[in-house]
Write a protein that holds these residues in place. Structure first.
Motif, mmCIF file in Angstrom:
data_model
loop_
_atom_site.group_PDB
_atom_site.id
_atom_site.type_symbol
_atom_site.label_atom_id
_atom_site.label_comp_id
_atom_site.label_asym_id
_atom_site.label_seq_id
_atom_site.Cartn_x
_atom_site.Cartn_y
_atom_site.Cartn_z
ATOM 1 N N GLY A 77 0.819 -1.184 -0.005
ATOM 2 C CA GLY A 77 -0.098 0.151 -0.107
ATOM 3 C C GLY A 77 0.917 1.175 -0.071
ATOM 4 O O GLY A 77 1.755 1.245 -0.864
ATOM 5 N N GLY A 78 0.511 2.099 1.058
ATOM 6 C CA GLY A 78 1.198 3.219 0.987
ATOM 7 C C GLY A 78 2.621 3.194 2.025
ATOM 8 O O GLY A 78 3.050 4.269 2.176
ATOM 9 N N VAL A 79 3.126 1.951 2.306
ATOM 10 C CA VAL A 79 4.283 1.860 3.195
ATOM 11 C C VAL A 79 5.207 0.990 2.294
ATOM 12 O O VAL A 79 5.215 0.036 1.899
ATOM 13 N N GLY A 80 6.684 1.689 2.502
ATOM 14 C CA GLY A 80 7.804 1.167 2.005
ATOM 15 C C GLY A 80 8.803 1.032 3.153
ATOM 16 O O GLY A 80 9.153 1.905 3.610
ATOM 17 N N ILE A 81 9.743 0.152 2.934
ATOM 18 C CA ILE A 81 11.281 0.089 3.334
ATOM 19 C C ILE A 81 12.001 0.095 2.552
ATOM 20 O O ILE A 81 12.090 -1.007 1.495
ATOM 21 N N ASP A 82 12.974 0.852 2.362
ATOM 22 C CA ASP A 82 14.094 0.956 1.185
ATOM 23 C C ASP A 82 15.415 0.547 2.058
ATOM 24 O O ASP A 82 15.707 1.226 3.116
ATOM 25 N N TRP A 107 35.830 12.006 1.381
ATOM 26 C CA TRP A 107 34.466 11.861 0.446
ATOM 27 C C TRP A 107 33.820 11.235 1.793
ATOM 28 O O TRP A 107 34.336 10.531 2.559
ATOM 29 N N GLN A 108 32.474 11.568 1.663
ATOM 30 C CA GLN A 108 31.470 10.828 2.786
ATOM 31 C C GLN A 108 30.334 9.996 1.907
ATOM 32 O O GLN A 108 29.906 10.385 0.909
ATOM 33 N N GLY A 109 29.887 8.902 2.446
ATOM 34 C CA GLY A 109 28.943 8.027 2.033
ATOM 35 C C GLY A 109 28.032 7.683 3.235
ATOM 36 O O GLY A 109 28.552 7.490 4.478
ATOM 37 N N GLU A 110 26.827 7.376 2.774
ATOM 38 C CA GLU A 110 25.653 7.171 4.010
ATOM 39 C C GLU A 110 25.019 6.119 3.462
ATOM 40 O O GLU A 110 24.778 5.831 2.343
ATOM 41 N N VAL A 111 24.619 5.139 4.397
ATOM 42 C CA VAL A 111 23.970 3.828 3.986
ATOM 43 C C VAL A 111 23.016 3.546 5.206
ATOM 44 O O VAL A 111 23.432 3.600 6.193
ATOM 45 N N GLY A 112 21.716 3.104 4.998
ATOM 46 C CA GLY A 112 20.682 2.562 5.874
ATOM 47 C C GLY A 112 19.243 2.466 5.563
ATOM 48 O O GLY A 112 19.083 2.694 4.323
ATOM 49 N N PRO A 113 18.449 1.827 6.503
ATOM 50 C CA PRO A 113 17.068 1.669 6.286
ATOM 51 C C PRO A 113 16.502 2.998 6.088
ATOM 52 O O PRO A 113 16.596 3.714 6.943
ATOM 53 N N ALA A 114 15.528 3.173 5.284
ATOM 54 C CA ALA A 114 14.537 4.435 5.010
ATOM 55 C C ALA A 114 13.048 3.774 5.065
ATOM 56 O O ALA A 114 12.639 2.984 4.423
ATOM 57 N N LEU A 115 12.163 4.313 6.181
ATOM 58 C CA LEU A 115 10.760 3.742 5.979
ATOM 59 C C LEU A 115 10.045 5.236 5.314
ATOM 60 O O LEU A 115 10.386 6.102 5.642
ATOM 61 N N ARG A 116 9.357 4.725 4.139
ATOM 62 C CA ARG A 116 8.621 5.592 3.380
ATOM 63 C C ARG A 116 6.954 5.224 3.726
ATOM 64 O O ARG A 116 6.460 4.337 3.267
ATOM 65 N N LEU A 133 11.681 8.350 6.468
ATOM 66 C CA LEU A 133 12.369 8.391 7.869
ATOM 67 C C LEU A 133 13.637 7.487 7.558
ATOM 68 O O LEU A 133 13.742 6.474 8.182
ATOM 69 N N PRO A 134 14.743 8.046 6.943
ATOM 70 C CA PRO A 134 16.010 7.245 6.837
ATOM 71 C C PRO A 134 16.919 7.413 8.086
ATOM 72 O O PRO A 134 16.791 8.406 8.624
ATOM 73 N N VAL A 135 17.482 6.226 8.431
ATOM 74 C CA VAL A 135 18.529 6.453 9.417
ATOM 75 C C VAL A 135 19.948 5.661 9.057
ATOM 76 O O VAL A 135 19.654 4.522 8.363
ATOM 77 N N ARG A 136 20.747 6.461 8.674
ATOM 78 C CA ARG A 136 22.066 6.027 7.887
ATOM 79 C C ARG A 136 23.310 6.079 8.466
ATOM 80 O O ARG A 136 23.525 7.084 9.443
ATOM 81 N N ALA A 137 24.179 5.208 8.712
ATOM 82 C CA ALA A 137 25.430 5.202 9.016
ATOM 83 C C ALA A 137 26.322 6.018 7.943
ATOM 84 O O ALA A 137 26.320 5.941 6.821
ATOM 85 N N VAL A 152 23.018 9.489 11.050
ATOM 86 C CA VAL A 152 22.371 10.808 10.841
ATOM 87 C C VAL A 152 20.829 10.203 10.827
ATOM 88 O O VAL A 152 20.567 9.230 10.119
ATOM 89 N N PHE A 153 20.142 11.105 11.165
ATOM 90 C CA PHE A 153 18.746 10.787 11.014
ATOM 91 C C PHE A 153 17.815 11.975 10.529
ATOM 92 O O PHE A 153 18.135 13.106 11.171
ATOM 93 N N SER A 154 17.263 11.931 9.283
ATOM 94 C CA SER A 154 16.947 12.861 8.672
ATOM 95 C C SER A 154 15.601 12.717 7.777
ATOM 96 O O SER A 154 15.153 12.589 6.962
#
Length: 279
Positions: A77-82, A107-116, A133-137, A152-154
């Motif tokens: 539906g309207g919920v996703g996890i990326d 150089w900086q890189g970020e990776v982590g799960p994001a709830l949409r 709602l992404p939380v990335r290392a 970082v949480f953004s």
């Protein structure tokens, strides 16, 4: 990056669109540049640029496309996890008055799960409002070694529209706060005793509120193989946790960027891309 939302309208789906089939795999070259701040709340901007080969893969789970590299872990539906990614250019301390004599920012890189969460979708056109709602290392690298820099949480509230102005064009605008751990704040704002000078006292940064970001991008496919994208970002750091750092120089930062991509290979295998062109 992230995305966002404003009102909850359940079960609103876009009107049927003519089926468009796109190559499962594309390869090409891209490049771009921009006028960017050296780091958050920096007092100086510099022109940065990069050229790179790229691969677009339109799989059911893993995708790399005009929205970046994403692992589509869950959709309902309207919920996703990326699986979401981000990054930043390096910054030379010799070109920054506040950081002169200190180590460069790599150089900086970020990776982590994001709830949409899709909070609103136009039933008559491909446009929507999301809350992401992404939380990335965060990691940094000078291309010889990699260092962990914290988390970082953004969260971001964003509007997206497909086909605005030109067929296949994509507009995105979003706003949201940024919160970071002490380790990442130290990377930007800490001043060790060995780097102290009369106008730069020692400072030990703390985790907390970093700032608020308003950003937009607009991508236009000029042909099947050539596309152009432009974007910008305005950031405000008023009330930031580490505003007392001598490296904190401005409450406002402005970024502007422009890029181009050309696909020289497109696979014969295709995938339907009409049910939701924003996915």
């Amino acid at each position: 990056m992230t995305a966002g939302a404003l009102g909850l309208f359940a079960a609103a789906s876009p009107a049927p669109a003519q089926e468009v089939r796109l190559p499962v795999l594309e390869a090409g070259i891209g490049g771009g540049g921009g006028w960017l701040p050296d780091y958050p709340a920096a007092g100086q901007n510099h022109v940065q640029g990069i050229g790179f080969p790229y691969v677009i893969y339109r799989g059911e789970i893993l995708r790399s496309d005009d929205q970046g590299v994403r692992g589509r872990v869950y959709r309902s539906g309207g919920v996703g996890i990326d699986l979401s990614l981000g990054g930043a250019f390096p910054s030379s301390s010799s070109k920054n008055d506040a950081r002169r004599g200190m180590p460069d920012l790599d150089w900086q890189g970020e990776v982590g799960p994001a709830l949409r969460l899709t909070l609103w979708r136009d039933p008559a056109a491909p446009r929507r409002v999301n809350l992401e709602l992404p939380v990335r290392a965060v990691f940094s690298s000078d291309l010889t070694s990699v260092h962990y820099r914290g988390v970082v949480f953004s969260p971001e509230l964003a509007f997206e529209q497909y086909g605005l102005g030109f067929p296949g064009a994509r507009l995105r605008a979003g706003i949201g706060p940024i919160v970071a751990t002490g380790r990442l704040m130290d990377y930007f704002y800490r001043v060790e005793p060995r780097f102290v000078r009369p106008d730069r006292p020692a400072f030990d940064a703390e985790g907390g509120y970093l700032g608020t970001r308003l950003q937009f991008s607009y991508r236009v496919p000029v042909t099947d193989r050539l596309s152009v994208v432009g974007g910008g970002r305005v950031e405000n750091f008023s009330g930031a946790t580490n505003s007392d750092s001598p490296l904190f120089r401005r409450d406002w930062n402005l970024s502007l960027a422009l890029g181009v991509a050309f696909s020289f290979y497109r696979s014969e295998a295709t995938v339907a891309s009409s049910a939701d062109p924003l996915d």
